[in-house]
Scaffold this motif. Structure first.
Motif, PDB file in Angstrom:
ATOM      1  N   CYS A   1       6.508   2.534  -5.467  1.00  0.00           N
ATOM      2  CA  CYS A   1       6.296   1.322  -4.665  1.00  0.00           C
ATOM      3  C   CYS A   1       5.351   0.353  -5.375  1.00  0.00           C
ATOM      4  O   CYS A   1       5.199  -0.787  -4.953  1.00  0.00           O
ATOM      5  N   GLN A   2       4.712   0.843  -6.394  1.00  0.00           N
ATOM      6  CA  GLN A   2       3.775   0.046  -7.183  1.00  0.00           C
ATOM      7  C   GLN A   2       2.711  -0.626  -6.344  1.00  0.00           C
ATOM      8  O   GLN A   2       2.530  -1.835  -6.336  1.00  0.00           O
ATOM      9  N   THR A   3       2.018   0.224  -5.620  1.00  0.00           N
ATOM     10  CA  THR A   3       0.924  -0.289  -4.810  1.00  0.00           C
ATOM     11  C   THR A   3      -0.105   0.810  -4.619  1.00  0.00           C
ATOM     12  O   THR A   3       0.215   1.998  -4.737  1.00  0.00           O
ATOM     13  N   GLY A   4      -1.333   0.386  -4.354  1.00  0.00           N
ATOM     14  CA  GLY A   4      -2.340   1.339  -3.948  1.00  0.00           C
ATOM     15  C   GLY A   4      -1.997   1.845  -2.561  1.00  0.00           C
ATOM     16  O   GLY A   4      -1.357   1.142  -1.789  1.00  0.00           O
ATOM     17  N   ILE A   5      -2.395   3.067  -2.266  1.00  0.00           N
ATOM     18  CA  ILE A   5      -2.144   3.586  -0.922  1.00  0.00           C
ATOM     19  C   ILE A   5      -3.390   4.289  -0.407  1.00  0.00           C
ATOM     20  O   ILE A   5      -4.328   4.549  -1.174  1.00  0.00           O
ATOM     21  N   SER A   6      -3.399   4.598   0.871  1.00  0.00           N
ATOM     22  CA  SER A   6      -4.584   5.219   1.459  1.00  0.00           C
ATOM     23  C   SER A   6      -4.368   6.709   1.658  1.00  0.00           C
ATOM     24  O   SER A   6      -3.249   7.205   1.580  1.00  0.00           O
ATOM     25  N   GLN A   7      -5.460   7.393   1.926  1.00  0.00           N
ATOM     26  CA  GLN A   7      -5.427   8.855   2.021  1.00  0.00           C
ATOM     27  C   GLN A   7      -4.375   9.341   3.020  1.00  0.00           C
ATOM     28  O   GLN A   7      -3.701  10.333   2.807  1.00  0.00           O
ATOM     29  N   VAL A   8      -4.249   8.592   4.113  1.00  0.00           N
ATOM     30  CA  VAL A   8      -3.359   9.045   5.177  1.00  0.00           C
ATOM     31  C   VAL A   8      -1.891   8.980   4.755  1.00  0.00           C
ATOM     32  O   VAL A   8      -1.042   9.646   5.313  1.00  0.00           O
ATOM     33  N   GLU A   9      -1.602   8.182   3.731  1.00  0.00           N
ATOM     34  CA  GLU A   9      -0.211   8.056   3.296  1.00  0.00           C
ATOM     35  C   GLU A   9       0.173   9.109   2.263  1.00  0.00           C
ATOM     36  O   GLU A   9       1.315   9.170   1.833  1.00  0.00           O
ATOM     37  N   ALA A  10      -0.787   9.922   1.857  1.00  0.00           N
ATOM     38  CA  ALA A  10      -0.488  10.975   0.896  1.00  0.00           C
ATOM     39  C   ALA A  10      -0.036  12.229   1.631  1.00  0.00           C
ATOM     40  O   ALA A  10      -0.658  12.642   2.599  1.00  0.00           O
ATOM     41  N   LYS A  11       1.062  12.776   1.196  1.00  0.00           N
ATOM     42  CA  LYS A  11       1.600  13.972   1.851  1.00  0.00           C
ATOM     43  C   LYS A  11       1.834  15.071   0.834  1.00  0.00           C
ATOM     44  O   LYS A  11       2.017  14.812  -0.340  1.00  0.00           O
TER      45      LYS A  11
ATOM     46  N   GLN B   1     -12.146  11.685   2.757  1.00  0.00           N
ATOM     47  CA  GLN B   1     -12.831  11.641   1.463  1.00  0.00           C
ATOM     48  C   GLN B   1     -12.845  10.258   0.840  1.00  0.00           C
ATOM     49  O   GLN B   1     -13.561  10.014  -0.112  1.00  0.00           O
ATOM     50  N   TRP B   2     -11.996   9.400   1.363  1.00  0.00           N
ATOM     51  CA  TRP B   2     -11.901   8.067   0.788  1.00  0.00           C
ATOM     52  C   TRP B   2     -12.160   7.019   1.862  1.00  0.00           C
ATOM     53  O   TRP B   2     -11.805   7.218   3.022  1.00  0.00           O
ATOM     54  N   ASP B   3     -12.722   5.932   1.456  1.00  0.00           N
ATOM     55  CA  ASP B   3     -12.755   4.795   2.353  1.00  0.00           C
ATOM     56  C   ASP B   3     -11.324   4.318   2.503  1.00  0.00           C
ATOM     57  O   ASP B   3     -10.437   4.733   1.767  1.00  0.00           O
ATOM     58  N   TRP B   4     -11.132   3.442   3.466  1.00  0.00           N
ATOM     59  CA  TRP B   4      -9.763   3.019   3.784  1.00  0.00           C
ATOM     60  C   TRP B   4      -9.296   1.926   2.814  1.00  0.00           C
ATOM     61  O   TRP B   4      -9.810   0.818   2.843  1.00  0.00           O
ATOM     62  N   LEU B   5      -8.343   2.289   1.983  1.00  0.00           N
ATOM     63  CA  LEU B   5      -7.800   1.322   1.036  1.00  0.00           C
ATOM     64  C   LEU B   5      -6.793   0.444   1.781  1.00  0.00           C
ATOM     65  O   LEU B   5      -5.776   0.946   2.255  1.00  0.00           O
ATOM     66  N   ILE B   6      -7.085  -0.825   1.897  1.00  0.00           N
ATOM     67  CA  ILE B   6      -6.237  -1.670   2.744  1.00  0.00           C
ATOM     68  C   ILE B   6      -5.405  -2.691   1.979  1.00  0.00           C
ATOM     69  O   ILE B   6      -4.603  -3.394   2.568  1.00  0.00           O
ATOM     70  N   SER B   7      -5.583  -2.783   0.673  1.00  0.00           N
ATOM     71  CA  SER B   7      -4.758  -3.771  -0.037  1.00  0.00           C
ATOM     72  C   SER B   7      -3.502  -3.104  -0.575  1.00  0.00           C
ATOM     73  O   SER B   7      -3.524  -1.967  -1.037  1.00  0.00           O
ATOM     74  N   ARG B   8      -2.421  -3.818  -0.463  1.00  0.00           N
ATOM     75  CA  ARG B   8      -1.143  -3.321  -0.968  1.00  0.00           C
ATOM     76  C   ARG B   8      -0.585  -4.366  -1.928  1.00  0.00           C
ATOM     77  O   ARG B   8      -0.552  -5.558  -1.588  1.00  0.00           O
ATOM     78  N   GLN B   9      -0.135  -3.895  -3.082  1.00  0.00           N
ATOM     79  CA  GLN B   9       0.391  -4.838  -4.076  1.00  0.00           C
ATOM     80  C   GLN B   9       1.868  -5.078  -3.757  1.00  0.00           C
ATOM     81  O   GLN B   9       2.754  -4.811  -4.547  1.00  0.00           O
ATOM     82  N   ARG B  10       2.101  -5.506  -2.529  1.00  0.00           N
ATOM     83  CA  ARG B  10       3.454  -5.719  -2.064  1.00  0.00           C
ATOM     84  C   ARG B  10       3.590  -7.157  -1.556  1.00  0.00           C
ATOM     85  O   ARG B  10       2.666  -7.952  -1.692  1.00  0.00           O
ATOM     86  N   TYR B  11       4.730  -7.431  -0.953  1.00  0.00           N
ATOM     87  CA  TYR B  11       5.008  -8.816  -0.562  1.00  0.00           C
ATOM     88  C   TYR B  11       5.073  -9.048   0.937  1.00  0.00           C
ATOM     89  O   TYR B  11       4.540 -10.003   1.468  1.00  0.00           O
ATOM     90  N   PHE B  12       5.796  -8.143   1.607  1.00  0.00           N
ATOM     91  CA  PHE B  12       6.120  -8.435   2.997  1.00  0.00           C
ATOM     92  C   PHE B  12       5.067  -7.847   3.924  1.00  0.00           C
ATOM     93  O   PHE B  12       5.224  -6.774   4.478  1.00  0.00           O
ATOM     94  N   GLY B  13       3.987  -8.586   4.042  1.00  0.00           N
ATOM     95  CA  GLY B  13       2.909  -8.126   4.897  1.00  0.00           C
ATOM     96  C   GLY B  13       2.018  -9.292   5.250  1.00  0.00           C
ATOM     97  O   GLY B  13       2.298 -10.435   4.901  1.00  0.00           O
ATOM     98  N   VAL B  14       0.949  -8.978   5.948  1.00  0.00           N
ATOM     99  CA  VAL B  14      -0.003 -10.021   6.299  1.00  0.00           C
ATOM    100  C   VAL B  14      -0.886 -10.283   5.078  1.00  0.00           C
ATOM    101  O   VAL B  14      -1.496  -9.361   4.543  1.00  0.00           O
ATOM    102  N   PRO B  15      -0.944 -11.550   4.607  1.00  0.00           N
ATOM    103  CA  PRO B  15      -1.760 -11.842   3.431  1.00  0.00           C
ATOM    104  C   PRO B  15      -3.253 -11.742   3.737  1.00  0.00           C
ATOM    105  O   PRO B  15      -3.664 -11.880   4.887  1.00  0.00           O
TER     106      PRO B  15
END
Length: 792
Positions: free
Chosen positions: A180-190, A394-408
């Motif tokens: 997806c070529q974006t940073g993700i947060s801990q909760v999205e790791a499975k 263990q991580w702070d909440w990473l909230i930026s996504r290197q994507r397009y269709f979202g709230v800027p």
RNA sequence: GGUCCUGUAGUCUAAUGGCAGAACAUUUCCUUUACACGGAAAGAGCGAAGGUUCGAUUCCUUCCAGGACCACCA
């Protein structure tokens, strides 16, 4: 009425369609902003737009709708909005799949337009599914998480957190999805179990071999050190020496640390920049060099020399080949191990150094636990999931996504001094790519800005659902709606949606966003969780088409809150059978019942006993529902309806209905009408369509409410109840059952005429309903003596 | 590895410190004026071992078996 006609009688598709239209047209579920009634507000989960409604949705939304409908009938002014979560990676991936495109192959604008057009076309269809299963939301209270309205609130949230000092932009390694070529947060790791190979590779120390086992040989160029455990005597002799990395021929220090596991592999491990979390800890602890071997799209960097540009897996193969040729690969073991993957696409997660925005909250763990314990969890044990998650953060909440269709992000950076320029709250929503900040850089006075191109994590917006919902109504009302009364959701997103919502609400308002949490389970098939990849999917649309929405909801009411349910068609069939049964029961009742229903001067004893039994059911059902145990209410109501009302009472009452005296009829009619009405009301939350149908067909002339769903929840009947009522009624049912048993044993019809002999004591107890007994078992006479059935 | 949930008839479920209740399936019967997409009836069950108790399917402990969440993952 003709026999057997019921087959064709109930066309559930037409009937359900009719009432759906009626509800919508009449605004039956409209939130009344002028009402003085107490409000009950629900933070409805906005379904993620990532396909059609699945059976898990049908299950959990039905369950919350039971509660909502109960509360509505209990007299609350129900605030039950509806939203769709349609921004972010899930929607992007759906669009990419359906339209067979890739976001990175087109311009940002074009892709966003494609997404928007797609939503415009698909959303109404999606929402229709929710309407079809009879969700009683006020669909006019609607929000979409990609709308300008939601952008505004989400961006406000960003600005507020920034001002509160909770936001940070860091240039540091963080979880990254190369697909997806974006940073993700801990909760999205499975977790995902994958086959891999443990490769034993030769490193040289002063010409001598040491063997290091690794699953990731492609990280050799990023190797920065070699570690063994402090207590491991085997390697002590190498302390302070240097190891030569094969293929790349550079040297790294050999160090000791307790994080190295002496029992794993060969007991000595290579540390590469961003191989995994331990690698990062070592980097920080020993200030090791940072070597980036992998690019953001999952290829090798120039560090990899001749392997540069290769995909991770190809480079792994190529290096292993070369190692083998050089005699530096001494052993390969096949292993199965768990790797971290991105939950949306299943791609292995890498750690990549990049500039990312974080919500800083790791310092708040203690408070988080406290906030969680202030919620009322149904069932209570679901709180452990929340606690467990908080403790493992263990991580702070990473909230930026290197994507397009979202709230800027509502920010720009000063091109000269790199100062962060915030958008003006009054200007929201902004798109920094199109809009410019007002004025100059506050720090250096420069007026040349760089927009933030990233978009916000979709959970950053969906964690604002209470706000998104209540800001749909006037300011004055908002105070009454927040905190909300109930958050219904399934347990798999406690760590996502629930956790984030609580955090946001506490950070912004220092309040929990809701009081109660009702957690539903999910649907399994043959004991396994349904998933597309396993192919064990049941589509609710197909089920509804075959059995109707009422039947599907009936099934959904079969599991208690929080419990998973195994899907079995027979349970839906049971729902359909109920629908037909109650339709027929109502037909019988009103076939005979004519004229006005009035309270009889004297209630027939049997009728009094029946109403006493109903009172008991009402009491229990209400109690169950108050604590969200709808399944109990449904069970009690259905059991009463089936085994007492239809199997017994309707049979008992027939003689009086057909040929009773005026007084007998009066009492019977009254009881029939009100007991059926009570059953109808008790079942209205579960099977809203058929109950509405029966209400309109038979009750509407006598009642003032325009819909069964506006009728009030049943109160207990004001009748004289006596201590032995239950026992007496049970005795009657027991005798009837015994007689039926005898008839069945003797292969006689239930209508067969008999002479019944019954113990004196029982006859005495049943004295004032002995005629009813006689009628129902078709006894010519009842004699005193030991129980006996004689056929005449 | 941590946390939690669940083990009840052939299947799937419910309740409960003292008769374990439905549904589906099986078998038998009943053409009865609401319903044959019906009705009446039969057989069939508390994962294992300890403990608490007058009494345990229920409470406690251990074990076994499923499942979920979290963590680790050279």
């Amino acid at each position: 009425m003709d026999k057997g006609k019921s087959n064709e009688d109930y066309n559930f598709k037409a009937v359900e369609e009719k009432w759906r239209k009626f509800w919508e047209k009449e605004g039956i579920y409209k939130f009344d902003s002028k009402s003085r009634k107490e409000i009950f507000s629900i933070d409805t989960p906005p379904p993620t737009v990532s396909g059609k409604m699945h059976i898990g949705h049908a299950f959990s939304y039905s369950q919350q709708d039971f509660i909502v409908r109960f509360k509505r009938m209990k007299g609350f002014n129900v605030f039950y909005p509806f939203g769709t979560d349609d921004n972010g990676v899930p929607t992007e991936r759906l669009v990419e799949k359906v339209k067979k495109v890739r976001a990175r192959d087109m311009t940002r604008e074009k892709f966003i337009k494609l997404c928007m057009d797609f939503l415009k076309q698909e959303l109404p269809k999606l929402i229709q599914d929710w309407k079809n299963i009879g969700i009683s939301s006020d669909f006019k209270l609607y929000y979409s998480t990609i709308s300008d309205y939601a952008r505004k609130i989400s961006q406000w949230s960003f600005l507020d957190l920034y001002k509160k000092g909770r936001l940070e932009r860091r240039d540091a390694p963080s979880m990254w999805c190369p697909e997806c070529q974006t940073g993700i947060s801990q909760v999205e790791a499975k977790d995902k179990e994958e086959e891999s190979t443990f490769n034993h590779i030769v490193f040289k120390v002063n010409g001598k071999d040491i063997i290091i086992a690794t699953t990731r040989p492609e990280l050799l160029p990023a190797c920065v050190a070699v570690f063994y455990n402090t207590i491991d005597e085997n390697y002590k002799k190498y302390k302070g020496k240097k190891a030569r990395v094969p293929l790349f021929n550079f040297q790294v220090p050999i160090m000791e640390d307790e994080r190295a596991d002496p029992d794993k592999g060969t007991g000595i491990v290579m540390c590469c920049t961003f191989g995994d979390q331990t690698d990062m800890e070592w980097q920080r602890a020993y200030q090791l060099e940072i070597k980036e071997a992998i690019t953001r799209d999952g290829r090798m960097t120039e560090l990899a020399g001749k392997y540069k540009g290769m995909k991770i897996n190809d480079a792994r193969k190529a290096m292993l080949d070369d190692l083998k040729k050089a005699g530096l690969l001494v052993k390969q073991e096949k292993i199965k191990h768990f790797v971290n993957v991105h939950e949306r696409c299943g791609t292995e997660i890498e750690f990549v150094k990049s500039k990312q925005w974080f919500v800083r909250y790791l310092d708040l763990k203690k408070e988080m636990l406290e906030w969680g314990s202030k919620l009322k969890w149904h069932p209570a044990y679901m709180k452990y999931r929340y606690d467990n998650w908080v403790n493992g953060l263990q991580w702070d909440w990473l909230i930026s996504r290197q994507r397009y269709f979202g709230v800027p992000f509502p920010i720009w950076y000063c091109n000269k001094c790199h100062n962060v320029i915030l958008a003006d709250e009054k200007e929201l929503p902004v798109d920094p790519l199109k809009d410019n900040p007002k004025g100059k850089c506050g720090k250096c006075g420069h007026n040349w800005f760089e927009p933030e191109k990233d978009v916000l994590d979709t959970w950053f917006t969906s964690s604002m659902t209470p706000r998104l919902a209540i800001e749909l109504v006037s300011k004055k009302l908002q105070e009454k709606l927040f905190p909300m009364d109930l958050r219904p959701q399934s347990h798999d997103i406690i760590t996502f949606w629930l956790f984030n919502t609580v955090i946001k609400s506490q950070l912004h308002y220092k309040k929990n966003p809701f009081r109660d949490v009702a957690v539903s389970g999910f649907v399994t098939l043959e004991g396994e969780k349904m998933s597309k990849s396993k192919g064990n999917i049941i589509e609710p649309q197909v089920v509804m088409d075959k059995f109707g929405a009422d039947a599907l909801r009936f099934w959904a009411a079969g599991s208690k809150l929080g419990e998973d349910i195994n899907y079995e068609e027979k349970d839906v069939v049971a729902g359909k059978r109920f629908v037909i049964k109650i339709l027929n029961a109502a037909r019988f009742v009103f076939m005979n019942l004519k004229g006005k229903i009035e309270k009889p001067k004297k209630l027939h004893e049997l009728d009094r006993l029946l109403l006493a039994r109903i009172n008991h059911i009402i009491k229990e059902a209400t109690k169950s529902f108050e604590s969200y145990e709808y399944a109990r209410c449904k069970n009690d109501a259905v059991n009463f309806f089936w085994s007492i009302f239809t199997d017994n009472y309707l049979e008992l009452v027939k003689r009086r209905v057909y040929s009773g005296t005026k007084e007998e009829k009066e009492s019977a009619f009254y009881t029939l009408y009100h007991s059926l009405f009570t059953i109808l009301k008790l079942m209205a939350p579960f099977t809203p369509f058929i109950t509405e149908e029966i209400y309109h067909k038979h009750f509407k002339n006598h009642e003032k409410e325009e819909s069964i769903h506006h009728c009030s929840w049943p109160d207990e009947f004001k009748i004289k109840e006596e201590k032995g009522d239950e026992e007496k009624f049970d005795l009657l049912l027991d005798v009837i059952s015994k007689v039926r048993h005898e008839k069945s044993k003797n292969k006689k019809s239930v209508k067969a005429e008999i002479i019944l002999t019954l113990e004196k004591e029982k006859i005495n107890k049943l004295k004032d309903i002995i005629q009813d007994l006689k009628d129902v078992v078709n006894a010519k006479e009842i004699k005193e003596g030991d129980f006996k059935v004689e056929f005449v």
